[in-house]
Design a protein around this motif. Structure first.
Motif, PDB file in Angstrom:
ATOM      1  N   HIS A  99       0.831  -1.206   0.000  1.00  0.00           N
ATOM      2  CA  HIS A  99       0.000   0.000   0.000  1.00  0.00           C
ATOM      3  C   HIS A  99       0.865   1.255   0.000  1.00  0.00           C
ATOM      4  O   HIS A  99       0.523   2.273   0.593  1.00  0.00           O
ATOM      5  CB  HIS A  99      -0.922  -0.014   1.225  1.00  0.00           C
ATOM      6  N   ILE A 100       1.981   1.189  -0.737  1.00  0.00           N
ATOM      7  CA  ILE A 100       3.001   2.230  -0.689  1.00  0.00           C
ATOM      8  C   ILE A 100       2.481   3.602  -1.123  1.00  0.00           C
ATOM      9  O   ILE A 100       3.005   4.638  -0.694  1.00  0.00           O
ATOM     10  CB  ILE A 100       4.207   1.819  -1.573  1.00  0.00           C
ATOM     11  N   LYS A 101       1.441   3.637  -1.928  1.00  0.00           N
ATOM     12  CA  LYS A 101       0.924   4.915  -2.423  1.00  0.00           C
ATOM     13  C   LYS A 101      -0.121   5.544  -1.501  1.00  0.00           C
ATOM     14  O   LYS A 101      -0.590   6.651  -1.760  1.00  0.00           O
ATOM     15  CB  LYS A 101       0.340   4.737  -3.829  1.00  0.00           C
ATOM     16  N   ASN A 102      -0.460   4.843  -0.438  1.00  0.00           N
ATOM     17  CA  ASN A 102      -1.482   5.329   0.493  1.00  0.00           C
ATOM     18  C   ASN A 102      -0.807   5.780   1.788  1.00  0.00           C
ATOM     19  O   ASN A 102      -0.371   4.958   2.591  1.00  0.00           O
ATOM     20  CB  ASN A 102      -2.501   4.215   0.766  1.00  0.00           C
ATOM     21  N   ALA A 103      -0.716   7.093   1.993  1.00  0.00           N
ATOM     22  CA  ALA A 103       0.004   7.625   3.147  1.00  0.00           C
ATOM     23  C   ALA A 103      -0.597   7.168   4.469  1.00  0.00           C
ATOM     24  O   ALA A 103       0.120   6.878   5.431  1.00  0.00           O
ATOM     25  CB  ALA A 103       0.031   9.156   3.090  1.00  0.00           C
ATOM     26  N   SER A 104      -1.913   7.097   4.525  1.00  0.00           N
ATOM     27  CA  SER A 104      -2.578   6.690   5.766  1.00  0.00           C
ATOM     28  C   SER A 104      -2.216   5.254   6.154  1.00  0.00           C
ATOM     29  O   SER A 104      -1.914   4.959   7.309  1.00  0.00           O
ATOM     30  CB  SER A 104      -4.099   6.823   5.604  1.00  0.00           C
ATOM     31  N   LEU A 105      -2.227   4.368   5.155  1.00  0.00           N
ATOM     32  CA  LEU A 105      -1.895   2.970   5.424  1.00  0.00           C
ATOM     33  C   LEU A 105      -0.406   2.797   5.707  1.00  0.00           C
ATOM     34  O   LEU A 105      -0.019   1.978   6.544  1.00  0.00           O
ATOM     35  CB  LEU A 105      -2.323   2.091   4.249  1.00  0.00           C
ATOM     36  N   CYS A 106       0.420   3.571   5.023  1.00  0.00           N
ATOM     37  CA  CYS A 106       1.860   3.530   5.313  1.00  0.00           C
ATOM     38  C   CYS A 106       2.112   3.971   6.748  1.00  0.00           C
ATOM     39  O   CYS A 106       2.946   3.385   7.456  1.00  0.00           O
ATOM     40  CB  CYS A 106       2.624   4.444   4.353  1.00  0.00           C
ATOM     41  N   ARG A 107       1.401   4.990   7.187  1.00  0.00           N
ATOM     42  CA  ARG A 107       1.578   5.493   8.550  1.00  0.00           C
ATOM     43  C   ARG A 107       1.190   4.431   9.569  1.00  0.00           C
ATOM     44  O   ARG A 107       1.861   4.246  10.584  1.00  0.00           O
ATOM     45  CB  ARG A 107       0.744   6.761   8.761  1.00  0.00           C
ATOM     46  N   GLU A 108       0.091   3.719   9.303  1.00  0.00           N
ATOM     47  CA  GLU A 108      -0.316   2.626  10.189  1.00  0.00           C
ATOM     48  C   GLU A 108       0.794   1.580  10.278  1.00  0.00           C
ATOM     49  O   GLU A 108       1.096   1.067  11.362  1.00  0.00           O
ATOM     50  CB  GLU A 108      -1.597   1.957   9.671  1.00  0.00           C
ATOM     51  N   GLY A 109       1.377   1.252   9.125  1.00  0.00           N
ATOM     52  CA  GLY A 109       2.438   0.256   9.099  1.00  0.00           C
ATOM     53  C   GLY A 109       3.680   0.703   9.837  1.00  0.00           C
ATOM     54  O   GLY A 109       4.283  -0.069  10.589  1.00  0.00           O
ATOM     55  N   ILE A 110       4.079   1.969   9.636  1.00  0.00           N
ATOM     56  CA  ILE A 110       5.254   2.517  10.328  1.00  0.00           C
ATOM     57  C   ILE A 110       5.028   2.528  11.835  1.00  0.00           C
ATOM     58  O   ILE A 110       5.910   2.142  12.615  1.00  0.00           O
ATOM     59  CB  ILE A 110       5.559   3.948   9.836  1.00  0.00           C
ATOM     60  N   ASN A 111       3.842   2.952  12.249  1.00  0.00           N
ATOM     61  CA  ASN A 111       3.531   2.978  13.680  1.00  0.00           C
ATOM     62  C   ASN A 111       3.567   1.580  14.280  1.00  0.00           C
ATOM     63  O   ASN A 111       4.038   1.374  15.403  1.00  0.00           O
ATOM     64  CB  ASN A 111       2.163   3.620  13.915  1.00  0.00           C
TER      65      ASN A 111
END
Length: 201
Positions: A28-40
């Motif tokens: 989901h690399i193009k979705n900032a919201s989902l990337c943020r969930e993953g990083i968190n």
């Protein structure tokens, strides 16, 4: 689909291993919201749970291509200050290993194009002290292992950006120290020294 539907929700994320979380961010690399969930989730998984196994999970992050994925996500969302702050902060913490692991981590960041990405972060967020402090703390040791850093810093305009940052009114002490350290680290060749001289540095 919502982020919870796609990544499984915060409760489910907490149960996933490092490799699976990295895979989710990549998917989901193009979705900032989902990337943020993953990083968190990676932040919690590696640094806030089972502290005695941090080094092992950092190794897993490196082994599974996590560094490359995080850098790629920053490139995709470089204008999103909130995301960049979270991702660069995570990357900064991830490089704070000891011994041979530290050298391997910086080499991996360099190999995956980390210098270019982090220099772009500095240019894009030159008025965001928290982002800058994290990015510069990686750039300084990265310059010691990436021979391209000197040239990239000059061609990208980062030398000029760093000089502008130093002149910021009421610049925070940690940012001033980080900026001066970065200027020193990326000014080891004659071309960069000459450019700084022309700018009155």
């Amino acid at each position: 689909k919502t982020g919870d539907a796609m990544l499984g929700g915060s409760a489910a994320l907490a149960k996933k291993d490092v490799a699976t979380l990295v895979k989710n961010i990549k998917a989901h690399i193009k979705n900032a919201s989902l990337c943020r969930e993953g990083i968190n989730a990676l932040q919690v998984k590696i640094f806030e749970k089972e502290g005695g196994r941090v080094a092992l999970k950092q190794f897993a992050l490196n082994k599974t291509g996590g560094i490359s994925v995080v850098l790629s996500s920053i490139e995709h969302h470089i204008a999103d200050a909130s995301y960049v702050e979270a991702a660069v902060g995570f990357l900064c913490q991830s490089t704070q290993t000891t011994g041979r692991g530290k050298a391997r981590m910086y080499s991996k960041v360099a190999k995956k194009g980390g210098s270019k990405v982090l220099l772009a972060v500095v240019n894009t967020h030159q008025k965001q002290p928290k982002i800058l402090v994290s990015a510069l703390s990686i750039i300084v040791p990265l310059a010691a292992v990436d021979r391209k850093m000197q040239t990239l810093a000059r061609l990208s305009g980062v030398l000029n950006t760093l000089l502008a940052i130093i002149k910021m009114p009421n610049i925070p002490k940690d940012l001033l120290v980080g900026t001066l350290s970065a200027l020193n680290a990326i000014s080891k060749n004659d071309h960069n020294i000459t450019q700084l001289g022309k700018k009155g540095a």
